[in-house]
Enzyme design. Structure first.
Site, PDB file in Angstrom:
ATOM      1  CG  ASP A 159      46.629  42.474  42.916  1.00  0.00           C
ATOM      2  OD1 ASP A 159      46.493  43.477  43.632  1.00  0.00           O
ATOM      3  OD2 ASP A 159      47.637  41.747  42.961  1.00  0.00           O
ATOM      4  CG  ASP A 219      51.796  42.097  48.674  1.00  0.00           C
ATOM      5  OD1 ASP A 219      50.672  42.620  48.743  1.00  0.00           O
ATOM      6  OD2 ASP A 219      52.369  41.834  47.599  1.00  0.00           O
TER       7      ASP A 219
END
Ligand code: GLA
Length: 419
Positions: A159, A219
């Site tokens: 990430d 997301d």
């Protein structure tokens, strides 16, 4: 110029695709399961033992993947997302799993997942902390890569939270090299462009050389609005992102949320069809212990999976838009074509769409074979350039089909054979 060099130059002209990360992995879009969208950062194993982020969750998912045909359908990676580690590194500076939730440790979990013929994925972050505030890998890239390799992990989702954006490229490249240096094959899933887009246009040549797939956009949530926003972003950036996809490296529009709460069945079909057209990793985030049969059947639909995993490895794109329809096309191996027609009108009933209008229909000259895959499987038979096939598409649903050209040559040979 030597003959060899000339040959290499000619070959590179014939194949202008940018170089992929050369680790031999992700030659087809990754398939598996990833915990985030469905289970998020639930660490409360006392009151919610069945749904908290713990070794038990991944073991149960691995069991289900074997028992219910997921592995056989191609889903291979069982992936841990954020919130697995302890808040402190160990005395040697290594990441360690939360001891209460992962009493057996990650190596043992990997052994278990491998014993089922599956692979294990883990999560870390290029910055100081993960997005949920657990220890990040900044300053520890080599240590963490080696730790994951020692645990026999097969995939790393890396990430991009909590790092100055100008350092993203350096961090992602360093981790890619660190993984490579371990000598273990670890598929490398990045979010580098997602965190770079707000500041500058990402360098997709560098990203493809570094990562096996990469998130570009927000997301995914369990909602139709979220799916539509991802499709819209992808289509409006397709000129810059589609060419960078191919065997070894893929654009990642995020997880499949099929089998959860927020999408109607038509919308689930749309996600599945369009993710296959986009050559996207098929990483489900759902509860395989409790999934409705229709969602399961859709996720395991071998004709859609075949489109996703087509060996040509070209990402599809939106080729037309109008009258609240969108047409997406993906070139497939053997000159075949996959076409998805999405009905974006969220009022009324099924609407008709004349398929012969789509750009790729030229493969039907002189003839083609059409197979309808969604909303139901149906062989539509031999069609020509002039065919007047009308597809019926439900509101927020998708009709998906493949078009296989019938070549003139084949016709002639056929004649001779039967003469
Ligand atoms: C970011 C990522 C998500 C997920 C969370 C975890 O938002 O984009 O996919 O990994 O972090 O905290």
């Amino acid at each position: 110029m030597s003959k060899m060099l000339l040959l290499l130059v000619l070959l590179s002209l014939l194949n202008p695709a940018v170089e992929a990360l050369d680790n031999g992995l992700a030659l087809k879009p990754t398939m598996g399961w990833l915990h985030w969208e469905r289970f998020m950062c639930n660490t409360d194993c006392d009151t919610d033992p069945d749904n908290c982020i713990s070794e038990r969750l991944y073991m149960q998912m691995a069991d289900m993947m074997v028992k219910d045909g997921w592995r056989e359908a191609g889903y291979e990676y069982v992936c841990i997302d954020d919130c697995w580690p302890s808040h402190e590194r160990d005395a040697q500076g290594r990441l360690q799993p939360d001891p209460k939730r992962f009493p057996g440790g990650i190596k043992k979990l990997a052994d278990y997942v491998h014993s089922k013929g599956l692979k294990l994925g883990i999560y870390a972050d290029v910055g100081e902390k993960t997005c949920a505030g657990y220890p990040g890998s900044l300053g520890y890239y080599e240590t963490d890569a080696q730790t994951f390799a020692d645990w026999d992990v097969d995939l790393l989702k890396f990430d991009g939270c909590n790092l100055k954006w100008t350092l993203l490229g350096d961090g992602y490249i360093k981790m890619s090299k660190a993984l490579n240096k371990t000598g273990r094959s670890i598929l490398y899933s990045c979010e580098w462009p997602l965190y770079e887009w707000p500041f500058q246009t990402p360098n997709y040549t560098a990203i493809r050389e570094t990562c096996n797939h990469w998130r570009n956009f927000n997301d995914v949530f369990d909602s139709w609005i979220s799916i539509k926003s991802i499709l819209d972003w992808t289509a409006s950036h397709q000129d810059s992102i589609v060419p960078s996809a191919g065997p070894g490296g893929w654009n990642d529009p995020d997880m499949l949320v099929i089998g959860n709460f927020g999408l109607s069945h038509d919308q689930q079909e749309s996600q599945m069809a369009l993710w296959a057209i986009m050559a996207a990793p098929l990483l489900m985030s759902n509860d395989l212990r409790d999934i409705c049969p229709r969602s399961k059947e859709l996720l395991q639909n071998r004709r859609i999976i075949e489109i996703s995993q087509d060996p040509l490895g070209k990402q599809g794109y939106r080729s037309a838009k109008g009258n609240s329809f969108e047409v997406w096309e993906r070139p497939l191996s053997k000159n075949r074509l996959a076409v998805a027609v999405l009905n974006l009108q969220e009022i009324g009933g099924p609407r008709g769409f004349a398929i012969s209008g789509v750009a790729g229909w030229k493969v039907c000259d002189p003839q083609c074979n059409v197979t309808l895959i969604l909303p139901e499987y149906k062989e539509m038979g031999v069609q020509t350039k002039e065919s007047k096939l009308i597809l019926k598409v439900n509101p927020s649903g998708t009709a998906l089909l493949t078009v296989t050209p019938i070549s003139k040559d084949f016709g002639r040979i056929h004649w001779k054979d039967t003469d």
